[in-house]
Design a protein around this motif. Structure first.
Motif, PDB file in Angstrom:
ATOM      1  N   LEU A 198      34.224  55.405  55.214  1.00  0.00           N
ATOM      2  CA  LEU A 198      33.889  54.757  53.969  1.00  0.00           C
ATOM      3  C   LEU A 198      32.393  54.234  53.888  1.00  0.00           C
ATOM      4  N   LYS A 199      31.674  54.143  54.946  1.00  0.00           N
ATOM      5  CA  LYS A 199      30.443  53.941  55.044  1.00  0.00           C
ATOM      6  C   LYS A 199      29.466  55.026  54.287  1.00  0.00           C
ATOM      7  N   ASP A 200      29.809  56.303  54.773  1.00  0.00           N
ATOM      8  CA  ASP A 200      29.337  57.435  54.142  1.00  0.00           C
ATOM      9  C   ASP A 200      29.472  57.441  52.665  1.00  0.00           C
ATOM     10  N   LEU A 201      30.550  57.099  52.175  1.00  0.00           N
ATOM     11  CA  LEU A 201      30.866  57.214  50.722  1.00  0.00           C
ATOM     12  C   LEU A 201      30.028  56.142  49.865  1.00  0.00           C
ATOM     13  N   GLU A 202      29.934  54.954  50.599  1.00  0.00           N
ATOM     14  CA  GLU A 202      29.411  53.644  50.185  1.00  0.00           C
ATOM     15  C   GLU A 202      27.890  53.868  49.544  1.00  0.00           C
ATOM     16  N   ASP A 203      27.278  55.001  50.583  1.00  0.00           N
ATOM     17  CA  ASP A 203      25.927  55.086  50.679  1.00  0.00           C
ATOM     18  C   ASP A 203      25.659  56.171  49.562  1.00  0.00           C
ATOM     19  N   THR A 204      26.674  56.798  49.045  1.00  0.00           N
ATOM     20  CA  THR A 204      26.632  58.325  48.294  1.00  0.00           C
ATOM     21  C   THR A 204      27.204  58.008  46.943  1.00  0.00           C
ATOM     22  N   ILE A 205      28.193  57.251  46.813  1.00  0.00           N
ATOM     23  CA  ILE A 205      28.894  57.388  45.456  1.00  0.00           C
ATOM     24  C   ILE A 205      28.335  56.262  44.483  1.00  0.00           C
ATOM     25  N   ASP A 206      28.787  56.450  43.222  1.00  0.00           N
ATOM     26  CA  ASP A 206      28.599  55.426  42.257  1.00  0.00           C
ATOM     27  C   ASP A 206      29.938  55.026  41.524  1.00  0.00           C
ATOM     28  N   SER A 207      30.895  55.940  41.589  1.00  0.00           N
ATOM     29  CA  SER A 207      32.006  55.664  41.052  1.00  0.00           C
ATOM     30  C   SER A 207      33.424  56.056  42.050  1.00  0.00           C
ATOM     31  N   PHE A 208      34.595  55.743  42.040  1.00  0.00           N
ATOM     32  CA  PHE A 208      35.639  56.421  43.016  1.00  0.00           C
ATOM     33  C   PHE A 208      36.951  56.382  42.295  1.00  0.00           C
ATOM     34  N   ALA A 209      37.771  56.608  42.865  1.00  0.00           N
ATOM     35  CA  ALA A 209      39.341  56.584  42.711  1.00  0.00           C
ATOM     36  C   ALA A 209      39.967  56.652  44.191  1.00  0.00           C
ATOM     37  N   ILE A 210      40.736  55.680  44.347  1.00  0.00           N
ATOM     38  CA  ILE A 210      41.528  55.547  45.626  1.00  0.00           C
ATOM     39  C   ILE A 210      43.020  55.935  45.200  1.00  0.00           C
ATOM     40  N   LEU A 211      43.397  56.930  45.715  1.00  0.00           N
ATOM     41  CA  LEU A 211      44.792  57.482  45.665  1.00  0.00           C
ATOM     42  C   LEU A 211      45.832  57.490  46.607  1.00  0.00           C
ATOM     43  N   ASP A 212      46.987  57.119  46.363  1.00  0.00           N
ATOM     44  CA  ASP A 212      48.257  57.201  47.295  1.00  0.00           C
ATOM     45  C   ASP A 212      49.395  58.032  46.869  1.00  0.00           C
ATOM     46  N   ASN A 213      49.644  59.036  47.137  1.00  0.00           N
ATOM     47  CA  ASN A 213      50.851  59.762  46.996  1.00  0.00           C
ATOM     48  C   ASN A 213      50.536  60.284  45.395  1.00  0.00           C
ATOM     49  N   LYS A 214      49.541  60.752  45.109  1.00  0.00           N
ATOM     50  CA  LYS A 214      49.090  61.254  43.796  1.00  0.00           C
ATOM     51  C   LYS A 214      49.066  60.309  42.772  1.00  0.00           C
ATOM     52  N   LYS A 215      49.056  58.970  43.098  1.00  0.00           N
ATOM     53  CA  LYS A 215      49.062  57.850  42.338  1.00  0.00           C
ATOM     54  C   LYS A 215      47.656  57.250  42.293  1.00  0.00           C
ATOM     55  N   VAL A 216      46.889  56.807  41.411  1.00  0.00           N
ATOM     56  CA  VAL A 216      45.748  55.997  41.340  1.00  0.00           C
ATOM     57  C   VAL A 216      45.926  54.855  41.519  1.00  0.00           C
ATOM     58  N   ILE A 217      45.574  53.991  42.686  1.00  0.00           N
ATOM     59  CA  ILE A 217      45.780  52.488  42.688  1.00  0.00           C
ATOM     60  C   ILE A 217      44.519  51.790  42.377  1.00  0.00           C
ATOM     61  N   SER A 218      43.591  52.311  42.374  1.00  0.00           N
ATOM     62  CA  SER A 218      42.114  51.832  42.081  1.00  0.00           C
ATOM     63  C   SER A 218      41.082  52.867  41.807  1.00  0.00           C
ATOM     64  N   TRP A 219      40.210  52.639  40.642  1.00  0.00           N
ATOM     65  CA  TRP A 219      39.207  53.365  40.227  1.00  0.00           C
ATOM     66  C   TRP A 219      38.187  52.738  39.774  1.00  0.00           C
ATOM     67  N   GLY A 220      36.786  53.338  39.469  1.00  0.00           N
ATOM     68  CA  GLY A 220      35.856  52.405  38.735  1.00  0.00           C
ATOM     69  C   GLY A 220      34.635  52.664  39.182  1.00  0.00           C
ATOM     70  N   ASN A 221      33.417  52.071  38.423  1.00  0.00           N
ATOM     71  CA  ASN A 221      32.277  51.936  39.113  1.00  0.00           C
ATOM     72  C   ASN A 221      32.352  51.062  40.300  1.00  0.00           C
ATOM     73  N   THR A 222      31.786  51.513  41.610  1.00  0.00           N
ATOM     74  CA  THR A 222      31.682  51.260  42.604  1.00  0.00           C
ATOM     75  C   THR A 222      31.048  49.508  42.610  1.00  0.00           C
ATOM     76  N   ASN A 223      29.951  49.313  42.154  1.00  0.00           N
ATOM     77  CA  ASN A 223      29.227  47.830  42.061  1.00  0.00           C
ATOM     78  C   ASN A 223      30.116  46.868  41.269  1.00  0.00           C
ATOM     79  N   GLU A 224      30.476  47.318  40.106  1.00  0.00           N
ATOM     80  CA  GLU A 224      31.423  46.429  39.187  1.00  0.00           C
ATOM     81  C   GLU A 224      32.744  46.184  39.851  1.00  0.00           C
TER      82      GLU A 224
END
Length: 135
Positions: free
Chosen positions: A27-53
């Motif tokens: 997650l540290k590598d991602l934090e330094d690299t991404i500006d938006s994300f999606a967290i998936l569980d079993n093909k279901k998006v449980i959270s997504w959006g602009n990282t800072n927001e």
């Protein structure tokens, strides 16, 4: 890892409208690299959006006490995350405009208290906990 992060950054600078999908257990590598994300569980998006927001919806405090504290002492504050390492306590809360977490924490008489930046790992843990995946 550094070379890969630099390569991704270079590509993004050249093609700002490009979407790059990364998957990582660091997650540290991602934090330094991404500006938006999606967290998936079993093909279901449980959270997504602009990282800072999304991370701005939470607040993290670090407290130092003169004696070791137990997690149950903080239960009445309803933190999402409690990390205790000897006399150092970290608490993460979802921001609620009607609450003054700092005032409540001061009542516990810590030797030191400060608001510290929430990490992407902290955010991830809050989402997992709020989604009911862990207690």
């Amino acid at each position: 890892r550094i070379e890969f992060k630099n390569m991704i950054t270079d590509i993004y600078e050249d093609f700002e409208e490009m979407t790059i999908i990364l998957s990582s257990h660091s997650l540290k590598d991602l934090e330094d690299t991404i500006d938006s994300f999606a967290i998936l569980d079993n093909k279901k998006v449980i959270s997504w959006g602009n990282t800072n927001e999304q991370m701005e919806k939470y607040v993290k405090y670090q407290l130092a006490f003169k004696e070791v504290r137990m997690a149950k002492e903080f239960d009445h504050l309803n933190p999402i995350i409690i990390n205790i390492n000897n006399k150092i306590v970290e608490l993460v809360f979802r921001i609620d405009e009607s609450k003054s977490y700092m005032e409540e924490l001061k009542k516990m008489k810590p030797a030191f208290i400060e608001e510290v930046p929430i990490s992407f790992e902290d955010y991830f843990k809050t989402i997992i906990k709020e989604s009911g995946y862990i207690k």
